[in-house]
Design an enzyme around this catalytic site. Structure first.
Site, short mmCIF file in Angstrom:
data_model
loop_
_atom_site.label_atom_id
_atom_site.label_comp_id
_atom_site.label_asym_id
_atom_site.label_seq_id
_atom_site.Cartn_x
_atom_site.Cartn_y
_atom_site.Cartn_z
N GLU A 168 -7.66 -25.01 20.40
CA GLU A 168 -7.68 -24.45 21.75
C GLU A 168 -7.14 -23.02 21.85
OE1 GLU A 168 -5.96 -27.26 24.50
OE2 GLU A 168 -7.64 -28.63 24.25
N GLU A 364 -10.46 -34.69 20.88
CA GLU A 364 -9.55 -35.22 21.91
C GLU A 364 -10.36 -35.71 23.10
OE1 GLU A 364 -6.24 -32.67 23.10
OE2 GLU A 364 -6.13 -31.83 21.07
#
Ligand code: BG6
Length: 470
Positions: A168, A364
């Site tokens: 991220e 995720e």
């Protein structure tokens, strides 16, 4: 008509996910250096748990791998703490005890038939790099990351086939504190964060190229936060601005990793924000020579947006995108406002596959709640519903839309230190009996979702129920 039960490919990697600083604890043990995640959690210590003990995975890893085995996991996505290997982030010699820990963990996983999916850097930049060079603001950090990645591929390459570069990046460049960048003027901060992010793109590309050179049979990709943005109405300006936000936050990251070039729309948006990137002529080749083999997607929810032109521009983003986020009344949300939108998940998977035709690993996906331990049990019904419906939609994406998904790793295998909300907000399939201020004995309990997911894995998907509306 009775529907056939759903089935996933026989080699589908059912897994679960964590990251180093969120589970390991032992923040100063065995020579590990301090990281920005340690420093940030220490600052918040009076409000929530810090990284010093966390949920104790460093000392409980054997017990945890046994739970993974019992769950039936075929893959485990976790991160290696850069500062356990190189305490300041850039030494010539590694910290042997840190290296040994990850060899032991990998051996334990492999012995139990679990495929490791390893992230090189998940939010925990070594403080040495920040204190000595300014972290990602400096090109020295690009070299340090490339050296670290090279070491990792050589040291662990015989045990790891799937690698992830940076987790991220866009979340970090949107939150200056996560990469140790300080200041009060939002435009100056943004200038710095975007330069840091540019350096991360280069570091990532170098790691991709090194992986291909050192480990020709391995696969590497980015772990991108993909938030799908839905238009609040049918008005074209809502649709357009939502797409532009999605491009800015998520597709810019994937486009760069896959195509080896920072997309023009993104450069234009940075320019509109007043950002001037410092670049070198050789950067284009660095980006071009290191591209991804697959996409790691962190996908939790959709957001909904409505066109809005700000009267008074307060943030850099408002200069580039005319959008306000609004509540989507059709969707349920967690207590922290993250929506539950399984069809949005299918839509997101299809969008990515259409754009890149690359295999996808879900790195995720999960539901957070304030779970309660009652008589040794945790009845996390909302998490079970979330998993059921997302797995169902993932299966539709694979079978109807032809999306190539090789692995599903919900967040998270075990309760962990939430980045924003400490131990209050739990994601795990395994419950850890501790709260923010009392670590107790860190006893592990299997939640109801553990049993549900275990059945899903054992039956390769066939116990997943079709939601009523299909
Ligand atoms: C992802 C991160 O952004 O979201 C994880 O990769 C994080 O590290 C997860 O834990 C959930 O966010 P939070 O703030 O609820 O922990």
């Amino acid at each position: 008509m009775i529907k056939d039960p759903i089935q996933f490919p026989h080699d589908f990697l059912w897994g679960a996910s964590t990251s180093a600083f969120q589970v390991e604890g032992a923040a100063a043990d065995d020579g590990k250096g301090r990281t920005i995640s340690d420093v940030r959690s220490e600052k918040n210590k009076d409000k929530q748990m810090d990284t010093s003990v966390s949920v104790g995975h460093y000392h409980h890893y054997k017990e945890d791998v046994q739970l993974m085995k019992e769950l039936g996991m075929k893959s485990y996505r976790f991160s290696i703490s850069w500062a356990r290997i190189f305490p300041k982030g850039y030494e010539n010699e590694p910290n042997q005890k840190g290296v040994d820990f990850y060899h032991n963990l990998l051996d334990e996983l492999i012995k139990n038939g679990i495929e490791p999916i390893v992230t090189l850097y998940h939010f925990d930049l070594p403080m040495g790099l920040i204190e000595d060079y300014g972290g990602w603001l400096s090109r020295n950090t690009i070299d340090a990351f490339a050296d670290y990645a090279e070491f990792m591929f050589k040291e662990f390459g015989s045990k790891v086939k799937y690698w992830l570069s940076i987790n991220e990046q866009a979340v970090m460049s949107g939150n200056p504190g996560m990469i140790g960048i300080e200041g009060s003027d939002p435009f100056e901060l943004n200038q710095k964060c975007q330069q840091a992010s540019y350096h991360m793109f280069l570091a990532q590309a170098k790691a991709f190229a090194l992986c291909h050179q050192i480990l020709p049979n391995a696969k590497i990709g980015p772990a991108v936060s993909y938030i799908t943005v839905l238009p609040a109405s049918m008005a074209s300006k809502d649709v357009l601005e939502c797409k532009r936000l999605e491009n800015y936050v998520s597709f810019s990251q994937m486009d760069t990793a896959v195509n080896g070039k920072i997309p023009q729309y993104y450069l234009n948006m940075l320019e509109e924000q007043g950002v001037k990137l410092e670049t070198l002529p050789e950067d284009k080749d660095i980006l071009k020579n290191g591209t991804a083999d697959y996409l790691g997607l962190n996908w939790y929810c959709t957001m909904t947006g409505k066109y809005k032109k700000s009267e008074k521009v307060k943030s850099p983003l408002e200069r580039a995108i005319n959008l306000e986020l609004v509540k989507n009344e059709t969707l349920k949300s967690t207590e922290w406002g993250w929506t539950n939108d399984p069809i949005g998940f299918r839509y997101a998977l299809l969008s990515c596959y259409e754009r890149y035709q690359l295999p996808i690993i879900i790195t995720e996906n999960g539901w957070s709640s304030k779970d309660e331990l009652v008589d040794g049990q945790i009845h996390d019904v909302n998490r079970i519903a979330y998993l059921n419906d997302h797995i169902y939609q993932m299966h539709l994406a694979m079978t109807k839309d032809g999306v190539d998904i090789i692995s599903y790793n919900p967040w998270s295998f075990i309760d962990l230190l939430s980045v924003n909300d400490g131990m209050e907000k739990r994601y795990g399939l395994v419950y850890v009996d501790r709260d923010n201020f009392n670590e107790k004995e860190l006893k592990r309990y299997k939640k109801d979702s553990f049993h549900f997911y275990s059945e899903v894995i054992r039956n390769n998907g066939s116990v997943v129920k079709a939601p009523e509306e299909y």
